[in-house]
Design an enzyme around this catalytic site. Sequence first.
Site, PDB file in Angstrom:
ATOM      1  N   CYS A 204      23.985 -16.687 -17.036  1.00 26.99           N
ATOM      2  CA  CYS A 204      25.181 -16.923 -17.725  1.00 26.99           C
ATOM      3  C   CYS A 204      25.112 -17.195 -19.197  1.00 26.99           C
ATOM      4  O   CYS A 204      24.827 -16.563 -19.872  1.00 26.99           O
ATOM      5  CB  CYS A 204      26.243 -17.843 -16.781  1.00 26.99           C
ATOM      6  SG  CYS A 204      28.040 -17.695 -17.079  1.00 26.99           S
ATOM      7  N   HIS A 288      26.103 -14.981 -11.527  1.00 21.23           N
ATOM      8  CA  HIS A 288      25.696 -15.997 -10.709  1.00 21.23           C
ATOM      9  C   HIS A 288      24.943 -15.683  -9.622  1.00 21.23           C
ATOM     10  O   HIS A 288      25.811 -15.340  -8.671  1.00 21.23           O
ATOM     11  CB  HIS A 288      26.661 -17.028 -10.666  1.00 21.23           C
ATOM     12  CG  HIS A 288      27.135 -17.658 -11.890  1.00 21.23           C
ATOM     13  ND1 HIS A 288      26.637 -18.868 -12.029  1.00 21.23           N
ATOM     14  CD2 HIS A 288      27.831 -17.648 -12.826  1.00 21.23           C
ATOM     15  CE1 HIS A 288      26.907 -19.412 -13.152  1.00 21.23           C
ATOM     16  NE2 HIS A 288      27.800 -18.740 -13.571  1.00 21.23           N
ATOM     17  N   GLU A 290      23.374 -16.906  -7.589  1.00 18.19           N
ATOM     18  CA  GLU A 290      23.197 -18.086  -6.613  1.00 18.19           C
ATOM     19  C   GLU A 290      24.588 -18.674  -5.994  1.00 18.19           C
ATOM     20  O   GLU A 290      24.582 -19.777  -5.466  1.00 18.19           O
ATOM     21  CB  GLU A 290      22.551 -19.433  -7.238  1.00 18.19           C
ATOM     22  CG  GLU A 290      23.292 -20.105  -8.291  1.00 18.19           C
ATOM     23  CD  GLU A 290      23.959 -19.847  -9.329  1.00 18.19           C
ATOM     24  OE1 GLU A 290      24.775 -20.126  -9.710  1.00 18.19           O
ATOM     25  OE2 GLU A 290      23.816 -18.500  -9.716  1.00 18.19           O
TER      26      GLU A 290
END
Length: 1374
Positions: A204, A288, A290
């Site tokens: 990000c 993202h 995760e």
Amino acid sequence: RCQLLTLTYPLVGNYGVPKDEKGEFGLSKWFESYKIHAAALIIGELSESPSHWSSAKSLDQWLKEQGIPGLQGVDTRCLTKKIREKGTMLGKLIVDGTPEESIPFDNPDKRNLVQEVSMKVTHQDGSFRITVVDCGIKYNQIRCLAQRGARVTVVPWNHPLDTADFDGLFVSNGPGDPQLCEATINNVRKVVSVDQPKPVFGICLGHQLLSLVIGAKTYKMKYGNRGHNQPCIHNGTERCFITSQNHGFAVDPDTLPKDWDVLFTNANDHTNEGIVHNTKPLFSVQFHPEHMAGPTDLVSLFDRLMDHLTFTGSPKAEGHVRPKKVLILGSGGLSIGQAGEFDYSGSQAIKALKEENIQTVLINPNIATVQTSKDLADKVYFLPITAEYVTQVIKNERPDGVLLTFGGQTALNCGVELTKLGILEKYKVQVLGTPVSSIEMTEDRKIFVEKMEEINEHVAPSEAALSVEQAVAAAERLGYPVLVRSAFALGGLGSGFANNREELTSLVTAAFAHTSQVLVDKSLKGWKEIEYEVVRDAYDNCVTVCNMENIDPLGIHTGESIVVAPSQTLNDREYNMLRNTAIKVIRHLGIVGECNIQYALNPESEQYYIIEVNARLSRSSALASKATGYPLAYVAAKLGLGIPLPLLKNSVTNSTTANFEPSLDYCVVKVPRWDLSKFLRVSTKIGSSMKSVGEVMAIGRSFEEAFQKALRMVDENCVGFDHTINCCASSDYQELQTPTDKRIFVLAAAFKAGYTVEKLYELTKIDRWFLHKMKNIADHELLLSSITKSTFPSHSTELAVRKLRHDWSILPVVKQIDTVAAEWPAYTNYLYLTYHGTEDDLSFNDQHVMVIGSGVYRIGSSVEFDWCAVGSSNHLQMGYKTIMVNYNPETVSTDYDMCDRLYFDEISFEVVMDIYERENPEGVILSMGGQLPNNIAMSLHRQQCHILGTSPEFIDSAENRFKFSRMLDTIGISQPQWKELSDTESAVKFCETVGYPCLVRPSYVLSGAAMNVAYSDSDLEKYLSNAVAVSKEHPVVISKFIQEAKEIDVDAVACDGVVMGIAISEHVENAGVHSGDATLVTPPQDLNQKTIERIMQIVHAIGQELQVTGPFNLQLIAKDDQLKVIECNVRVSRSFPFVSKTLGVDLVALATQYIMGEDVEPVGLMKGKGIVGVKVPQFSFSRLAGADVVLGVEMTSTGEVACFGENRYEAYLKAMLSTGFKIPKKNILLSIGSYKVLKETLRLFKILSLSFFCLLVQVTAIDWPFEEYDSDECATKEKQRSIMNYLEENHFDLVINLSMRNSGGRRLSSFVTKGYRTRRMAIDYSVPLIIDIKCTKLFVQVRDLFFGEELFVFCFVRGFFCVIWFYGNMNNKG
């Protein structure tokens, strides 16, 4: 930081907020940060009563604790569109009474927000040392590194970096403009700009910082990418992954240095999503991988930090040769468990193949479907979907591809059989999409369980059994209660719960009549049932399109359940856990196309089991397509051709990819429709076997809105969650614990009786969240009843309330379904009305013609009316823009590319008027949707609504029984003697005068609802009360019921009263069998020229008197050279598709032309093209435990099939085979109710020159006993059991049961008759059954013509038993 956060989904806070507790590695178990970072939350509706096992507080309590303001009641779709169009903008929340100037705007882009959120944490275990630069890190990034054995050291954003301190560097996400983080950029540059840098991975903001480090540029996006369904394509393999994103800045890929490459690209807006160095271990991604709330399809990127950045390529699609001609197997007649959804999916498949210039050949005997229309598939065969007939078509057509997954279980089973017989291999026919081996894995329970164990997934404890003994042993091992299910079956056929050995034995015995294998499952009754629709292409791109939650807990078949989409009570963790499992399972099974996976989820934990996978399009996939706007069947057909999913466009936005997961900013509720009241003795309990005949789908921006809509859609007489429909005594828990088709109204009555949510949860196991929502409705009703007395006059009507609402500007708005929750521009015509909004999504400038659809599929109104509505709309589109109003997810008419505007909403006076006032169309066509639109004709007409076609006054003259009967008398057309009901006394007197039997007929009803033949005064009184209840505002008429007459159906089209086209069909059965249950033949074979001319005179006279413009249907009876009219419907009828397709003239197109005032040549009497069509009803009695198989004036069939032949015998044979009928090879059981019927049967054998040997002996012991047994009747009981065993052991190939009262009568005796037992056993043991003397005659003629083998007929005649032995036809066999 400084963000006013708005959420697109309107219902927020459903599952509450968990307790902040420590989890793995000392990190918070549930949260991504130590506090809320948003400045305020703006939502549609807050859930004040959250429900979840992990919930510790409500969302508003949590916000309050953290000092974060929240605002609800906002039209968040409107707000999202504003942000999308204008870009992200500064805003402020102001409390009432505060001067606006006193609160300044705060621009976060001017501040270094990273500095405000950065922190320091250390995780000491692990060997591989990772330094994490915290720019605003999410805890799960630390967790992902630690789980992979890393020793993690977290340092602040501006911490100097020394490469001696780490083996790899990770740069986290964070807020704000990356260019403000100069210290981080300089520090990372020192790590990266050496010859052999240590691995670096950024996420990000970390991605943007790495890009700035290497000299690339970043820019602020207009709107940013924010959400959990952003598709990203990996450069190199071209595989597409679904990702979570929340960023307003992006990297310009054109500014990357030459030794760097693009790693990922956004499939929608083509912005950069990742970069990678060509030789060094340096990479970063914008999304993202995760994200705690998922999806985590690319979480393996963390492994790449530990080793090297390698990607597994996409699998090569094996041997994908584009076929030139494809065979599509349809699903046959509509039955319970397999209905109109397969017309929708098959039509979509044909469309998809035609776009690719592939020739299509369809086999489907269901003549009422849209897919069998002449302008869709290149060739249509109206033939049984059996291996024998399909083989003939393959030989004839030589297709090089076949689609098996678009015709339900019928097509699937046929395809599996063709594969096993080697037919597909012999003729080189490639199975497109999911291979047969994968289909067999999902259908055979034992193999399925083994396949799931291979990937460490768990199926509910279950065992497969091939005999009753094996099933009993399995149940002993699993422990009662158990669920019994049939393998290779649809809609839970032959399934149920057993609490003990006796119940199990009877269930299993019945199940083996339909299947060779039964499954005995450990009962998980009370668990949540969750479904996901999954799409996968041949290159392993995989998405879940829709997840759905059953409001009813496990134990009730999903087709019987009220279903809500998206799921409301799963938290993010559960949602993604089941999503990941779905993708893992589908990949392992090798499915290509679309499939459905069902789970049982423990309501008190994260424990789940996989219930089953359907490797085909299903009822749920039709629902999911309509709920999301994602055309699953169309996409599945394209994927079957080997086209990669990312290359397909989202057909709603036309700009974004189809490789995505739709966003919903509304709530969808599906409610099933049962028609159990039409059957005698049927059990009304609902459970694991499906009984519903149709379903509705309602869309709203609150659960209550959608739920109320859906209940009204199911039954036009229902006002919603109504406690008066089925009252529940305070002590009566029975219907709450043992659900019936009326359970939802029992819940309403229970709330009215003061039951608490907790008590109802204990009794029903329906999640408390749904119960709280239902209680909101019940409480609201109380509130309204307390205030209306003062606000409204006591004699208030619907119109008066409507006027008040208009005066107070309480009006619905029109919203679009666009698959992307308003985040992307979409030019969609898929619309619904809601009161939860402040503005319409579109303007109303164009002129349209409005067509009203047929609503819910029910017995009497099914796919044939959808064919008419679609046909009319298609014809209109040649010169007009069209609006379709319908709410049935199974239909082709609710496919948004069938019209210019689709309103997926109620067909009620209220809603149709709302749409009419908005759109101001040129006019409304009511006559194409069956009875439902006709019922609102007068109400619309009174409001100056422009009705196209026949005037509503004349519609009323035909629908109103009294007016119609009086009109026939006036114009001198014969009809049975009649009288309008004024009171019971005069009704009884009339019946005594004309003599019983008499027919009771209410007005404005479909499929003969509450129509009955009375044989006595007591019958009459009972039926009159039923009819008055159904026809409250309209008259009930009683007429003489004429027995043993021939019934004739006429479908016609007229213009200003002049009849332009006529099609005549004759019934095989005598009058008294509802036309929807009758066997129809066209052109008529037994009517002479004189009769036909007289019929035409009557049709012309009635058409003229009613001034018909458009379609109408007439039913007549003929007896003793006399014709009498019994009914007229000024609308299309059930037989319109049948006569149109058989006789070669599209009556619906013709009717539409006349309605629109076009000048068209009349067609006169339609005589056809030398072929004969026979339409045969499709019954679903095997699903309706206990229902008596009798035919009468009220309809009971769920569908129909029709086939063609050179004569009626050939056509009848094919049609019967299409319903699942099997030609008897050896023994027939003939059970005759009266000597009169026996005489007719013997006369029939004589006519056919059949020599038979008939032995007649009195056998009282074989006579069938009643329910009660005396002790000295044990011998009889034994005999009874042996007859049951004969049926059970397949000694009989056919049962012919000819009762005393054959036409129109529905025996309502309280005891169980012998005939009922015979009929029911035949159904329960899957033995073909004929119950009509005329059909028996036709069948014997067919058998004599086409089959000549010897047959034994075992015959019962009221206490006598005889054996008739057919030697075959004397003329051809000897």
